[in-house]
Write an enzyme that holds these catalytic residues in place. Structure first.
Site, short mmCIF file in Angstrom:
data_model
loop_
_atom_site.label_atom_id
_atom_site.label_comp_id
_atom_site.label_asym_id
_atom_site.label_seq_id
_atom_site.Cartn_x
_atom_site.Cartn_y
_atom_site.Cartn_z
CG ASN A 317 -1.87 1.19 1.22
OD1 ASN A 317 -1.47 2.33 1.39
ND2 ASN A 317 -3.14 0.90 1.04
CB SER A 339 -6.13 1.77 -3.58
OG SER A 339 -6.43 3.11 -3.29
CD GLU A 340 -5.46 4.05 1.81
OE1 GLU A 340 -5.02 5.06 2.39
OE2 GLU A 340 -4.77 3.35 1.06
CG ASN A 341 -10.04 3.91 -3.05
OD1 ASN A 341 -8.88 3.49 -3.04
ND2 ASN A 341 -10.63 4.32 -4.15
CB SER A 381 -10.28 -1.86 1.76
OG SER A 381 -8.99 -1.39 1.48
#
Length: 515
Positions: A317, A339-341, A381
């Site tokens: 990440n 990607s944390e979204n 996520s």
């Protein structure tokens, strides 16, 4: 013969009677078992009808990430309606003149529960001048609090935020007009499990959830498109009334059951809207950076050294800026970027004309995906992150301490960008944390004995990469210098570093990835 005919006739009569009996039983059974899909979801004719009952003081869960997947028409409807004193739970608040930024401009929001202020100047200004209450919450914790609310779980323990203001209390929620702090967050309960520290977070629920989905079928099931899932999916489950703004309504059966993201049991009202603007917050396109990559600037030194941290088969990440730029140097190995979204398998930036407003990364930049990638909601996520399934987190920093504390989200009274997902990313014990940053800021030290700014994480940093050197954080020892730039001396690094550090016996020259 007469006897045979009689026996045959008797059998025929019995078969007919049995068939009639079975048909009657089947009919009775069909009356007892529903053979149609429940249609309790209300399909509204207007935005005003969809927003019926949303009153002053309501608590709203508003889906979206940046400007991606936001309920544009429902937000505009609230602005026309003039509903005030709202508490809005949303990862962020749009931009100054779009998304929830419109409701901030019209002073309709009393409190925001968010993880990120970002570049929304109106949001930051109202907060710092005492016009707006802001409860800043780590992004993964925010997603999990919402998920827990929808699952009927009142609270849970998480490692995220331990040792920070989130844990200890004292994070500003409201300022006075003179800049002093009027209201702060309360301390969280702390527990230890298997030798690791955790803090307790309470679930979040709302009066209404305002959701943006791609399609609904006539049964009320929802699906999302690309990375527009984000916070929308968990928010559907956590409100008394869920209102979904959709682009298209399709017949029952047009969405395969295994493709449904949100079952209709969670959806109360649906309004179909057309002509979404889908504004892109950060249009980022693929371009030739060859000459830029060759120049020996401090920034490029950091980028080219950071690129050496990638290993074949790694899940990583990357924060915006230098970490993401380091990905340009990934060659000959497979590194899966998360990607944390809600994306696993980020690709390069798109070419001009190929950008998709429904596909962005955590920095709100337009992106593409590689073959074999996957999409999911924000709560899933961060379960991936918190569970230690990501090998490497690379992010920027404002300050790093001698024992690996990190500060990178707030300068009290001056700059409040929010922690976003950083606290979650550094809080997992199974993930290596690498900080990339310039060694000093306008001459001021950034590597300190102790951080003076609010912490993002305590004892979380494994390695620091600057334009001058590489330092590792060794438990029980502290900082150890392992690489230095060719044009730096031990004395020059000491003068630029406030924290004490050890020097490895075999200090190497600052390595740079081959171009």
């Amino acid at each position: 013969r007469i006897q045979i005919l009689f026996e045959v006739g008797e059998r025929v009569i019995w078969n007919i009677m049995l068939k009639i009996h079975v048909q009657k039983a089947s009919t009775t059974l069909q009356r007892c078992i529903s053979t149609t899909v429940s249609r309790n979801t209300k399909f509204c004719a207007s935005v005003d009808e969809a927003l019926e009952g949303v009153a002053d003081g309501s608590k709203l869960l508003v889906g979206g990430f940046g400007l991606c997947g936001i309920p544009e028409f429902l937000i505009d409807g609230l602005r026309r309606k003039g509903t005030r004193d709202l508490t809005c739970v949303s990862n962020n608040a749009g931009v100054d003149n779009f998304g929830l930024g419109k409701l901030l401009q019209s002073r309709q929001i009393k409190r925001m529960i968010s993880s990120y202020v970002g570049e929304n100047a109106e949001f930051e200004s109202q907060f710092l001048t005492g016009q707006l209450e802001v409860e800043l919450t780590p992004q993964g914790t925010l997603a999990e609090r919402i998920r827990a609310g929808g699952a009927g779980i009142p609270a849970f323990f998480t490692p995220t935020g331990y040792g920070t203001l989130i844990h200890l209390g004292g994070s500003p929620i409201k300022y006075n007009t003179d800049g002093s702090v009027a209201m702060t967050s309360k301390p969280r309960e702390e527990r230890e499990f298997n030798g690791k520290h955790y803090i307790m977070e309470e679930a979040i629920t709302g009066d209404y959830a305002l959701i943006k989905a791609y399609k609904a079928d006539e049964a009320g099931n929802l699906i999302f498109r690309q990375s527009a899932n984000n916070f929308n999916q968990p928010m559907c489950t956590a409100a008394n009334i869920t209102i979904a703004e959709v682009e298209e309504i399709v017949p029952i059966g047009a969405i395969s059951p295994e493709d449904v993201h949100v079952p209709n049991v969670y959806v109360d009202r649906i309004i179909q809207c057309t002509g979404h603007e889908k504004r892109i917050e950060r249009l980022t396109l693929l371009r030739d950076t060859g000459e830029e990559m060759l120049s020996d600037t401090p920034k490029n030194r950091i980028i080219r050294r950071a690129a050496l941290e990638f290993k074949d088969g790694m899940y990583a990440n990357l924060g915006i800026g230098i970490p993401m730029m380091a990905a340009n140097y990934i060659k000959g190995i497979t590194v899966t970027l998360q990607s944390e979204n809600g994306i696993l398998g980020l690709g390069p930036f798109p070419r001009s004309g190929e950008q998709d407003p429904d596909l962005i990364n955590a920095g709100k930049q337009t992106v593409t995906m590689v073959p074999g990638s996957s999409l999911f909601s924000s709560d899933k996520s961060f379960a991936m992150i918190r569970g230690g399934h990501i090998d490497l987190t690379m992010l920027g920093g404002l300050q790093v301490s001698a024992n690996g504390d990190l500060a990178n989200w707030m300068i009290p009274g001056k700059m409040v960008k929010g922690m976003g997902g950083a606290m979650d990313l550094v809080g997992s014990s199974g993930t290596e944390v690498v900080v990339t940053m310039e060694h000093t800021a306008k001459g001021a030290h950034k590597i300190l004995p102790e951080c003076t700014l609010p912490l993002t994480g305590k004892n979380v940093v494994n390695k620091i990469i600057t334009e001058k050197c590489v330092m590792e954080v060794v438990p029980g020892v502290g900082l150890v210098l392992v690489e230095k730039a060719e044009d730096e001396t031990l004395d020059s690094i000491k003068s630029a570093t406030a924290a004490p550090f050890e020097v490895a016996s075999d200090v190497k020259q600052l390595r740079q990835i081959a171009i």
